[in-house]
Design a protein around this motif. Structure first.
Motif, PDB file in Angstrom:
ATOM      1  N   ILE A  59      41.968  11.282  -3.741  1.00  0.00           N
ATOM      2  CA  ILE A  59      40.671  11.960  -3.700  1.00  0.00           C
ATOM      3  C   ILE A  59      40.697  13.221  -4.567  1.00  0.00           C
ATOM      4  CG2 ILE A  59      38.984  13.134  -2.202  1.00  0.00           C
ATOM      5  CD1 ILE A  59      39.219  10.040  -1.777  1.00  0.00           C
ATOM      6  N   SER A  60      41.760  14.017  -4.443  1.00  0.00           N
ATOM      7  CA  SER A  60      41.831  15.264  -5.215  1.00  0.00           C
ATOM      8  C   SER A  60      41.946  14.986  -6.715  1.00  0.00           C
ATOM      9  CB  SER A  60      42.987  16.147  -4.737  1.00  0.00           C
ATOM     10  OG  SER A  60      44.213  15.504  -4.943  1.00  0.00           O
ATOM     11  N   GLU A  61      42.676  13.947  -7.094  1.00  0.00           N
ATOM     12  CA  GLU A  61      42.795  13.574  -8.519  1.00  0.00           C
ATOM     13  C   GLU A  61      41.437  13.181  -9.088  1.00  0.00           C
ATOM     14  OE1 GLU A  61      45.615  10.463  -9.290  1.00  0.00           O
ATOM     15  OE2 GLU A  61      47.310  11.690  -8.646  1.00  0.00           O
ATOM     16  N   LEU A  62      40.704  12.352  -8.358  1.00  0.00           N
ATOM     17  CA  LEU A  62      39.403  11.892  -8.845  1.00  0.00           C
ATOM     18  C   LEU A  62      38.393  13.036  -8.913  1.00  0.00           C
ATOM     19  CD1 LEU A  62      39.314   8.463  -6.988  1.00  0.00           C
ATOM     20  CD2 LEU A  62      39.385   8.806  -9.468  1.00  0.00           C
ATOM     21  N   HIS A  63      38.447  13.953  -7.951  1.00  0.00           N
ATOM     22  CA  HIS A  63      37.549  15.110  -8.013  1.00  0.00           C
ATOM     23  C   HIS A  63      37.922  16.037  -9.161  1.00  0.00           C
ATOM     24  CE1 HIS A  63      34.449  15.204  -4.935  1.00  0.00           C
ATOM     25  NE2 HIS A  63      35.226  14.388  -4.267  1.00  0.00           N
ATOM     26  N   ALA A  64      39.201  16.165  -9.452  1.00  0.00           N
ATOM     27  CA  ALA A  64      39.641  17.008 -10.570  1.00  0.00           C
ATOM     28  C   ALA A  64      39.146  16.446 -11.902  1.00  0.00           C
ATOM     29  CB  ALA A  64      41.162  17.121 -10.573  1.00  0.00           C
ATOM     30  N   LYS A  65      38.945  15.126 -11.942  1.00  0.00           N
ATOM     31  CA  LYS A  65      38.442  14.469 -13.170  1.00  0.00           C
ATOM     32  C   LYS A  65      36.918  14.339 -13.153  1.00  0.00           C
ATOM     33  CE  LYS A  65      42.651  11.804 -13.836  1.00  0.00           C
ATOM     34  NZ  LYS A  65      43.270  10.476 -13.751  1.00  0.00           N
ATOM     35  N   ASP A  66      36.251  15.119 -12.282  1.00  0.00           N
ATOM     36  CA  ASP A  66      34.788  15.087 -12.155  1.00  0.00           C
ATOM     37  C   ASP A  66      34.271  13.680 -11.900  1.00  0.00           C
ATOM     38  OD1 ASP A  66      34.508  17.844 -12.556  1.00  0.00           O
ATOM     39  OD2 ASP A  66      34.614  17.590 -14.731  1.00  0.00           O
ATOM     40  N   ASN A  67      34.947  12.998 -10.995  1.00  0.00           N
ATOM     41  CA  ASN A  67      34.569  11.626 -10.667  1.00  0.00           C
ATOM     42  C   ASN A  67      34.438  11.461  -9.149  1.00  0.00           C
ATOM     43  OD1 ASN A  67      34.085   8.913 -10.727  1.00  0.00           O
ATOM     44  ND2 ASN A  67      35.988   8.342 -11.738  1.00  0.00           N
ATOM     45  N   PRO A  68      33.481  12.165  -8.523  1.00  0.00           N
ATOM     46  CA  PRO A  68      33.343  12.077  -7.075  1.00  0.00           C
ATOM     47  C   PRO A  68      32.876  10.706  -6.579  1.00  0.00           C
ATOM     48  CG  PRO A  68      31.581  13.415  -7.988  1.00  0.00           C
ATOM     49  CD  PRO A  68      32.534  13.125  -9.101  1.00  0.00           C
ATOM     50  N   ARG A  69      32.188   9.945  -7.445  1.00  0.00           N
ATOM     51  CA  ARG A  69      31.737   8.609  -7.020  1.00  0.00           C
ATOM     52  C   ARG A  69      32.931   7.713  -6.701  1.00  0.00           C
ATOM     53  NH1 ARG A  69      26.787   7.105 -11.100  1.00  0.00           N
ATOM     54  NH2 ARG A  69      25.327   8.646 -10.296  1.00  0.00           N
ATOM     55  N   ASP A  70      33.913   7.723  -7.592  1.00  0.00           N
ATOM     56  CA  ASP A  70      35.096   6.900  -7.341  1.00  0.00           C
ATOM     57  C   ASP A  70      35.925   7.463  -6.190  1.00  0.00           C
ATOM     58  OD1 ASP A  70      34.515   4.951  -9.129  1.00  0.00           O
ATOM     59  OD2 ASP A  70      35.971   5.558 -10.653  1.00  0.00           O
ATOM     60  N   ALA A  71      35.894   8.794  -6.007  1.00  0.00           N
ATOM     61  CA  ALA A  71      36.600   9.397  -4.869  1.00  0.00           C
ATOM     62  C   ALA A  71      36.006   8.879  -3.566  1.00  0.00           C
ATOM     63  CB  ALA A  71      36.509  10.918  -4.933  1.00  0.00           C
ATOM     64  N   LEU A  72      34.680   8.824  -3.505  1.00  0.00           N
ATOM     65  CA  LEU A  72      34.004   8.325  -2.313  1.00  0.00           C
ATOM     66  C   LEU A  72      34.268   6.829  -2.126  1.00  0.00           C
ATOM     67  CD1 LEU A  72      32.221   9.282  -0.001  1.00  0.00           C
ATOM     68  CD2 LEU A  72      30.220   8.749  -1.397  1.00  0.00           C
ATOM     69  N   ARG A  73      34.271   6.096  -3.230  1.00  0.00           N
ATOM     70  CA  ARG A  73      34.568   4.657  -3.151  1.00  0.00           C
ATOM     71  C   ARG A  73      36.011   4.427  -2.687  1.00  0.00           C
ATOM     72  NH1 ARG A  73      33.578   1.981  -8.577  1.00  0.00           N
ATOM     73  NH2 ARG A  73      34.082   0.112  -7.413  1.00  0.00           N
ATOM     74  N   TYR A 107      40.659  12.343   3.387  1.00  0.00           N
ATOM     75  CA  TYR A 107      39.497  12.682   2.551  1.00  0.00           C
ATOM     76  C   TYR A 107      39.213  14.179   2.607  1.00  0.00           C
ATOM     77  CZ  TYR A 107      34.911  12.606   0.409  1.00  0.00           C
ATOM     78  OH  TYR A 107      33.847  12.845  -0.428  1.00  0.00           O
ATOM     79  N   PHE A 108      39.188  14.750   3.808  1.00  0.00           N
ATOM     80  CA  PHE A 108      38.921  16.183   3.948  1.00  0.00           C
ATOM     81  C   PHE A 108      40.022  17.004   3.271  1.00  0.00           C
ATOM     82  CE2 PHE A 108      35.878  14.863   7.135  1.00  0.00           C
ATOM     83  CZ  PHE A 108      34.876  15.810   7.008  1.00  0.00           C
ATOM     84  N   LEU A 109      41.257  16.544   3.375  1.00  0.00           N
ATOM     85  CA  LEU A 109      42.379  17.243   2.730  1.00  0.00           C
ATOM     86  C   LEU A 109      42.231  17.180   1.213  1.00  0.00           C
ATOM     87  CD1 LEU A 109      44.977  18.703   3.641  1.00  0.00           C
ATOM     88  CD2 LEU A 109      46.173  16.523   3.374  1.00  0.00           C
ATOM     89  N   GLY A 110      41.862  16.009   0.693  1.00  0.00           N
ATOM     90  CA  GLY A 110      41.674  15.840  -0.750  1.00  0.00           C
ATOM     91  C   GLY A 110      40.536  16.679  -1.294  1.00  0.00           C
ATOM     92  N   ARG A 125      24.073  13.689  -8.623  1.00  0.00           N
ATOM     93  CA  ARG A 125      24.196  13.301 -10.030  1.00  0.00           C
ATOM     94  C   ARG A 125      24.863  14.387 -10.868  1.00  0.00           C
ATOM     95  NH1 ARG A 125      21.771   9.398 -13.049  1.00  0.00           N
ATOM     96  NH2 ARG A 125      20.494   8.747 -11.279  1.00  0.00           N
ATOM     97  N   LYS A 126      24.547  15.653 -10.570  1.00  0.00           N
ATOM     98  CA  LYS A 126      25.104  16.751 -11.376  1.00  0.00           C
ATOM     99  C   LYS A 126      26.610  16.918 -11.183  1.00  0.00           C
ATOM    100  CE  LYS A 126      24.389  20.511  -8.122  1.00  0.00           C
ATOM    101  NZ  LYS A 126      24.047  21.907  -7.985  1.00  0.00           N
ATOM    102  N   ASP A 127      27.159  16.399 -10.057  1.00  0.00           N
ATOM    103  CA  ASP A 127      28.602  16.518  -9.807  1.00  0.00           C
ATOM    104  C   ASP A 127      29.407  15.462 -10.554  1.00  0.00           C
ATOM    105  OD1 ASP A 127      28.134  18.639  -8.130  1.00  0.00           O
ATOM    106  OD2 ASP A 127      28.076  17.406  -6.310  1.00  0.00           O
ATOM    107  N   GLN A 128      28.741  14.390 -10.949  1.00  0.00           N
ATOM    108  CA  GLN A 128      29.447  13.269 -11.580  1.00  0.00           C
ATOM    109  C   GLN A 128      29.392  13.406 -13.095  1.00  0.00           C
ATOM    110  OE1 GLN A 128      31.100  10.594 -10.180  1.00  0.00           O
ATOM    111  NE2 GLN A 128      31.593   9.835 -12.209  1.00  0.00           N
ATOM    112  N   ASP A 129      30.573  13.375 -13.731  1.00  0.00           N
ATOM    113  CA  ASP A 129      30.637  13.339 -15.191  1.00  0.00           C
ATOM    114  C   ASP A 129      30.348  11.908 -15.618  1.00  0.00           C
ATOM    115  OD1 ASP A 129      31.213  13.399 -17.855  1.00  0.00           O
ATOM    116  OD2 ASP A 129      33.244  14.195 -17.648  1.00  0.00           O
ATOM    117  N   MET A 130      29.234  11.685 -16.277  1.00  0.00           N
ATOM    118  CA  MET A 130      28.806  10.334 -16.633  1.00  0.00           C
ATOM    119  C   MET A 130      29.705   9.682 -17.682  1.00  0.00           C
ATOM    120  SD  MET A 130      26.515   9.614 -14.587  1.00  0.00           S
ATOM    121  CE  MET A 130      25.421  10.420 -13.437  1.00  0.00           C
ATOM    122  N   GLU A 131      30.484  10.515 -18.391  1.00  0.00           N
ATOM    123  CA  GLU A 131      31.340   9.959 -19.441  1.00  0.00           C
ATOM    124  C   GLU A 131      32.761   9.671 -18.954  1.00  0.00           C
ATOM    125  OE1 GLU A 131      31.232  12.140 -23.046  1.00  0.00           O
ATOM    126  OE2 GLU A 131      29.044  12.259 -23.077  1.00  0.00           O
TER     127      GLU A 131
END
Length: 196
Positions: A41-55, A114-117, A187-193
């Motif tokens: 979770i923390s890795e995906l959030h660091a890469k501005d990818n919260p959608r995949d973190a949630l998935r 999840y909360f820790l990440g 939407r603003k939290d997710q890096d679309m690229e």
């Protein structure tokens, strides 16, 4: 010390056998999962990818919800064999009383990971404190009242708080998850690229 006083020497011996069996299954099914989920979770959030973190969280939770009942049923079914192997046949009931805790703690591991990440430490900390408080109160109360029936029931009551405490902690984390709207990604939290 209070639980030992309530259960007595024989009851405490049965309790130890029960908890050792539960701990073995718990370690095999839950240990490391929370940290693994947190890392992902923390890795995906660091890469501005919260959608995949949630998935990733939802997938982890689903796997644990499917695998948890299997581990719980395994512990429940193996209880007489484990108790007999430890020369403590009276431990069967208390091992079976601990069986649902494996499923509950599996789900709890997903939410805590999840909360820790996401670095929401207060939610995790509060859930742990409340979990242990409920555990102690329910265990001591159930052991005290059920010891009046029989030692075997008293020991089973002494293990009851573990399940109830974990269940309360899961409820608190689910409530916090929904209240903080962590189940939605803006939407603003997710890096679309970013690669998904």
């Amino acid at each position: 010390p209070v639980l030992i006083r309530i259960l007595g020497g024989v009851g405490h011996g049965i309790y130890v056998v029960s908890y050792d069996a539960f701990t073995l299954i718990y370690v095999l099914t839950n240990e490391g999962i929370q940290r693994g989920i947190a890392k992902l979770i923390s890795e995906l959030h660091a890469k501005d990818n919260p959608r995949d973190a949630l998935r990733a969280f939802r997938l982890s939770r689903s796997i644990l919800i499917v695998g948890g009942p299997f581990a719980s049923l395994l512990l429940y079914a193996m209880a007489p064999y484990i108790a007999n192997a430890a020369d403590t046949a009276d431990a069967t009931l208390s091992i079976r009383a601990l069986a649902p805790t494996v499923l509950i703690t599996a789900i709890l591991s997903a939410y805590r990971g999840y909360f820790l990440g996401r670095s929401f430490m207060s939610a995790n900390a509060i859930s742990k404190v409340i979990e242990q408080f409920v555990n102690v109160v329910v265990s001591l109360g159930a052991a005290y009242f059920l010891m009046k029936i029989d030692t075997v029931y008293g020991v089973a009551g002494g293990t009851l708080g573990t399940s109830v405490g974990a269940l309360v902690a899961v409820g608190l984390l689910i409530y916090e998850f929904r209240k903080s709207r962590l189940h939605k990604v803006r939407r603003k939290d997710q890096d679309m690229e970013t690669y998904r």
